[in-house]
Design a protein around this motif. Structure first.
Motif, PDB file in Angstrom:
ATOM      1  N   ILE A 188      -7.394   5.476   4.176  1.00 39.45           N
ATOM      2  CA  ILE A 188      -6.069   5.181   4.729  1.00 39.45           C
ATOM      3  C   ILE A 188      -6.016   5.703   6.152  1.00 39.45           C
ATOM      4  CG2 ILE A 188      -3.585   5.598   4.506  1.00 39.45           C
ATOM      5  CD1 ILE A 188      -4.096   6.037   1.483  1.00 39.45           C
ATOM      6  N   HIS A 204      -2.444   2.477  -4.237  1.00 41.43           N
ATOM      7  CA  HIS A 204      -3.908   2.330  -4.161  1.00 41.43           C
ATOM      8  C   HIS A 204      -4.421   2.816  -2.807  1.00 41.43           C
ATOM      9  CE1 HIS A 204      -3.665   0.311  -7.949  1.00 41.43           C
ATOM     10  NE2 HIS A 204      -2.893  -0.638  -7.446  1.00 41.43           N
ATOM     11  N   GLY A 205      -3.993   2.184  -1.725  1.00 38.16           N
ATOM     12  CA  GLY A 205      -4.175   2.768  -0.401  1.00 38.16           C
ATOM     13  C   GLY A 205      -5.360   2.312   0.411  1.00 38.16           C
ATOM     14  N   THR A 206      -6.496   2.059  -0.198  1.00 34.80           N
ATOM     15  CA  THR A 206      -7.705   1.793   0.570  1.00 34.80           C
ATOM     16  C   THR A 206      -7.501   0.642   1.553  1.00 34.80           C
ATOM     17  OG1 THR A 206      -9.009   2.453  -1.349  1.00 34.80           O
ATOM     18  CG2 THR A 206     -10.157   1.283   0.396  1.00 34.80           C
ATOM     19  N   VAL A 208      -5.578   0.552   4.286  1.00 30.51           N
ATOM     20  CA  VAL A 208      -4.303   0.504   5.013  1.00 30.51           C
ATOM     21  C   VAL A 208      -4.497   1.042   6.425  1.00 30.51           C
ATOM     22  CG1 VAL A 208      -1.996   1.551   5.156  1.00 30.51           C
ATOM     23  CG2 VAL A 208      -2.806   0.583   2.996  1.00 30.51           C
ATOM     24  N   TYR A 223       1.050  -1.724  -0.019  1.00 27.49           N
ATOM     25  CA  TYR A 223      -0.067  -1.811  -0.948  1.00 27.49           C
ATOM     26  C   TYR A 223      -1.380  -1.798  -0.164  1.00 27.49           C
ATOM     27  CZ  TYR A 223       2.913  -2.750  -4.978  1.00 27.49           C
ATOM     28  OH  TYR A 223       3.826  -2.642  -5.990  1.00 27.49           O
ATOM     29  N   GLN A 224      -2.491  -1.762  -0.891  1.00 24.23           N
ATOM     30  CA  GLN A 224      -3.807  -1.649  -0.265  1.00 24.23           C
ATOM     31  C   GLN A 224      -4.072  -2.793   0.716  1.00 24.23           C
ATOM     32  OE1 GLN A 224      -3.266  -2.391  -3.432  1.00 24.23           O
ATOM     33  NE2 GLN A 224      -4.672  -3.967  -4.182  1.00 24.23           N
ATOM     34  N   GLY A 225      -4.803  -2.473   1.772  1.00 27.63           N
ATOM     35  CA  GLY A 225      -5.247  -3.489   2.712  1.00 27.63           C
ATOM     36  C   GLY A 225      -4.213  -3.928   3.734  1.00 27.63           C
ATOM     37  N   SER A 259      -0.439  -6.435  -0.897  1.00 34.62           N
ATOM     38  CA  SER A 259      -1.819  -6.187  -0.485  1.00 34.62           C
ATOM     39  C   SER A 259      -2.351  -7.206   0.517  1.00 34.62           C
ATOM     40  CB  SER A 259      -2.737  -6.146  -1.708  1.00 34.62           C
ATOM     41  OG  SER A 259      -2.662  -7.357  -2.425  1.00 34.62           O
TER      42      SER A 259
END
Length: 298
Positions: A188, A204-206, A208, A223-225, A259
């Motif tokens: 993140i 989730h985070g990955t 961002v 959300y992620q992304g 996301s």
């Protein structure tokens, strides 16, 4: 190949790398006696700060209601000393070649460290809202304990909020190192210059990315992304990017971004709006709107 040839290759490489033209713009001239920022010490600072903000979750696991004052007091003293030295290192690193590490600069570093520490009670209050938002926003979360221990968003947002306070105190370099540490740990990427309200969560985070001039209101969920980025970079007369201009999005209160949505430029996503996944947004979104992908006509 003989040992002589190896020596020749090594010597030639040293000479090439020592040529001033080869390291132009890549060399920091360190002055004797000045401290350098340390990633290891900054990691210790983050762990200490987490143990102060979330006692019993980080640091000494034996802390209880009778000993919490003692443990926080000890950690505050450690934090003050370590942070003062790292702030001094940042101030020295940011100086020009004529600058010197004076007693006045050391006093300034200590003052800034104390100012940051005075913000910790408010930081804890804000982070408590982030924990609450993560818990309420995720049906899989079984307790606040799980959120604080396990969720990468809390670590990344915590690092961001620490770094942001240091940036507001005009501490150079150190805030960016702290957020990049969280970037490496969680995936993140939140720039310390972004302005983020309360009850913020990232599910989730990955992947961002939140740019330096982004403004995020209260009760916002990503959300992620998700990318809050810049649409373009205005250039000066020499063709170089102009620094310091507002170039990232504004997300008002109660916005949800799903996301892999990409929101670019100084645009506003109005309050209570929803942005669907895998969308490219470059224009303002009105309050309460729901923006989703259009289905292809058959």
């Amino acid at each position: 190949m003989s040992p002589f040839n190896f020596t020749h290759i090594l010597t030639q490489t040293v000479d090439e790398l020592s040529d001033s033209e080869s390291y132009k713009g890549l060399f920091h001239l360190h002055k004797d006696g000045e401290p350098l920022p340390s990633a290891k010490v900054l990691y210790d600072i983050i762990e200490l700060t987490r143990s102060i903000l979330f006692p019993g979750y980080y640091g000494n696991s034996t802390v209880n209601s009778r000993t919490v004052n003692y443990h926080i007091g000890v950690n505050i003293e450690k934090l003050f000393d370590l942070l003062s030295e790292q702030i001094l290192a940042g101030l020295c690193f940011a100086c020009d070649e004529k600058c010197s590490c004076t007693d006045q600069k050391r006093e300034n570093a200590a003052f800034l460290s104390a100012q940051f520490i005075s913000k910790l009670p408010e930081l804890r209050k804000i982070l408590a809202t982030d924990v609450e938002a993560a818990y309420n926003g995720d049906p899989a979360a079984e307790s606040f304990n799980e959120v604080i221990f396990c969720y990468p968003a809390i670590k990344a947002i915590g690092n961001y909020r620490i770094a942001h306070e240091l940036l507001l105190l005009e501490v150079p370099l150190i805030p960016r190192i702290i957020t990049e540490m969280a970037h490496s740990e969680t995936g993140i990427d939140i720039h310390p210059g972004a302005k983020i309200g309360t009850h913020f969560t990232i599910d989730h985070g990955t992947g961002v990315v939140i740019g330096a001039t982004s403004i995020i209101g209260n009760h916002v969920k990503l959300y992620q992304g998700v990318t809050l980025g810049a649409k373009s970079f205005p250039l000066d007369t020499e063709g170089k990017p102009i620094k310091g201009i507002a170039r990232h999005p504004i997300l008002e209160d109660n916005v949800i971004v799903y996301s892999n949505a990409t929101i670019l430029g100084r645009i506003t996503v109005g309050h209570d709006a929803t942005v669907g996944g895998n969308i490219w947004v470059t224009e303002d979104i009105p309050s309460g709107a729901r923006i989703v992908q259009t289905k292809a006509k058959k």
